[in-house]
Design an enzyme around this catalytic site. Structure first.
Site, mmCIF file in Angstrom:
data_model
loop_
_atom_site.group_PDB
_atom_site.id
_atom_site.type_symbol
_atom_site.label_atom_id
_atom_site.label_comp_id
_atom_site.label_asym_id
_atom_site.label_seq_id
_atom_site.Cartn_x
_atom_site.Cartn_y
_atom_site.Cartn_z
ATOM 1 N N LYS A 218 0.860 -1.181 0.000
ATOM 2 C CA LYS A 218 0.000 0.000 0.000
ATOM 3 C C LYS A 218 0.898 1.233 0.000
ATOM 4 O O LYS A 218 1.667 1.459 0.926
ATOM 5 C CB LYS A 218 -0.915 0.008 1.219
ATOM 6 C CG LYS A 218 -1.871 1.200 1.254
ATOM 7 C CD LYS A 218 -2.777 1.131 2.466
ATOM 8 C CE LYS A 218 -3.755 2.295 2.508
ATOM 9 N NZ LYS A 218 -4.649 2.228 3.680
ATOM 10 N N LYS B 117 -2.096 -1.523 -3.754
ATOM 11 C CA LYS B 117 -2.964 -0.354 -3.744
ATOM 12 C C LYS B 117 -2.100 0.894 -3.864
ATOM 13 O O LYS B 117 -1.103 1.017 -3.144
ATOM 14 C CB LYS B 117 -3.768 -0.314 -2.435
ATOM 15 C CG LYS B 117 -4.737 0.848 -2.325
ATOM 16 C CD LYS B 117 -5.480 0.803 -0.989
ATOM 17 C CE LYS B 117 -6.460 1.974 -0.882
ATOM 18 N NZ LYS B 117 -7.176 1.973 0.397
#
Length: 330
Positions: A196, A254
């Site tokens: 992320k 992400k």
């Protein structure tokens, strides 16, 4: 010699194009993010995410049934809690009658077979908008992991199939796995946000949950001490391999489009399912361009989704899920 191989033969008409297509999108590819709020009769559009909504529990019931009827079978749940319930320890996240816990039960009552994944992080519950406990200008890692493990247990007790830690604290997957197993939740899975990035694409999401970091002295102004540097590639593989070793069943990259090289890097090196989160900023940009008349919504949406699939995603968390499936269903 004139070429014997003519690649255009395989592009000559729609039937042959479909027959040799390497990647196909189906409803089973999608994980649908859901935003839940307190109240009744609420279906509140998120200003920076046109066509996407926050739902109260009674309306969530109807939305989940509608998703199921479209063929969408998996959801990822986020909650927006009142400022009065926020503190620096995530206390409300552990409330057995909290909004997340009631959301899980509402979904499971509406559609018992719906796969429910839940966001595990402190930022929706933090007075500072951070994914961890803040002390002396630092985000505390191990103290945060203890709360994340307790939060995961609470979600499992409410009926979640998977917990999805999105915090990027070191070692939290092992802490969560051990906590779940110790109480018999051996079948509760973990989808880890393994890679992320500290991205600028999260703005509309933070609007949706009112979870942006606050601008205060002695509070980090951003999440760069725990989310990854967008310049780094090898680090993403290291993070992912560590999460798998600690017990992650699914790993996530992400955001999506700007990080498809990372998706492919991980796909080539690990043997667990890979999820990609097509984030709020990606959604908002297309919606804004379409509103200006600059892009064809459905054509660009499908091109983006197929690019994510082509890069190696097994699961796509996307705000476009309903739009895509409606288009696929004709």
């Amino acid at each position: 010699m004139y070429p014997l191989r003519r690649n255009r033969r395989l592009r000559n008409n729609e039937v042959i194009r479909n027959l040799v297509q390497e990647n196909t999108v189906t409803p089973n590819d999608f994980l649908v993010p859901l935003f839940v709020v307190e109240g009744k009769g609420i279906k509140e559009e998120i200003t920076s995410m046109p066509g996407y909504y926050r739902y109260s529990l009674d309306v969530l019931d109807k939305e989940v049934r509608a998703l199921w009827n479209l063929g969408l079978r998996s959801v990822l749940v986020f909650v927006k809690v009142s400022d009065s319930l926020k503190d620096n320890k995530g206390t409300e996240a552990l409330n057995p009658n909290g909004l997340m816990q009631r959301s899980i039960k509402t979904i499971k009552t509406a559609c018992p077979d719906m796969l429910v994944m839940t966001d595990v992080a402190l930022d929706p519950f933090s007075v500072y908008g951070h994914d961890g406990i803040v002390k002396d200008g630092q985000i505390l890692n191990d103290e945060t992991n203890k709360v994340l493990a307790e939060m995961s247990i609470s979600h499992a007790q409410a009926g979640a199939n998977f917990v999805a830690p999105s915090d990027m604290m070191d070692g939290r997957i092992l802490r969560i796995r051990e906590a779940l197993d110790s109480l018999g939740f051996v079948n509760t899975g973990i989808m880890s946000y393994s890679a992320k990035y500290a991205s600028s694409y999260y703005g509309p999401f933070r609007d949706a949950l009112d979870s942006a970091p606050v601008d205060l002295i002695d509070v980090p102004k951003d999440k760069k001490t725990y989310q990854m540097d967008p310049a780094n590639r090898i680090e993403a593989l290291r993070e992912t391999e560590m999460d798998i070793a600690e017990g992650a069943d699914i790993v996530m990259v992400k955001p999506g489009l700007c990080y498809l090289d990372i998706v492919r890097e991980i796909k080539n090196n690990v043997r667990v399912p890979i999820a990609v989160y097509q984030v709020s900023g990606e959604y908002a940009m297309l919606k804004a361009a379409v509103e200006k008349g600059w892009l064809d919504h459905d054509a660009v949406m499908m091109e983006q989704i197929i690019a994510i699939k082509r890069a190696g995603a097994d699961i796509i968390a996307s705000y476009f899920a309903k739009d895509v499936v409606r288009l696929l269903n004709g």
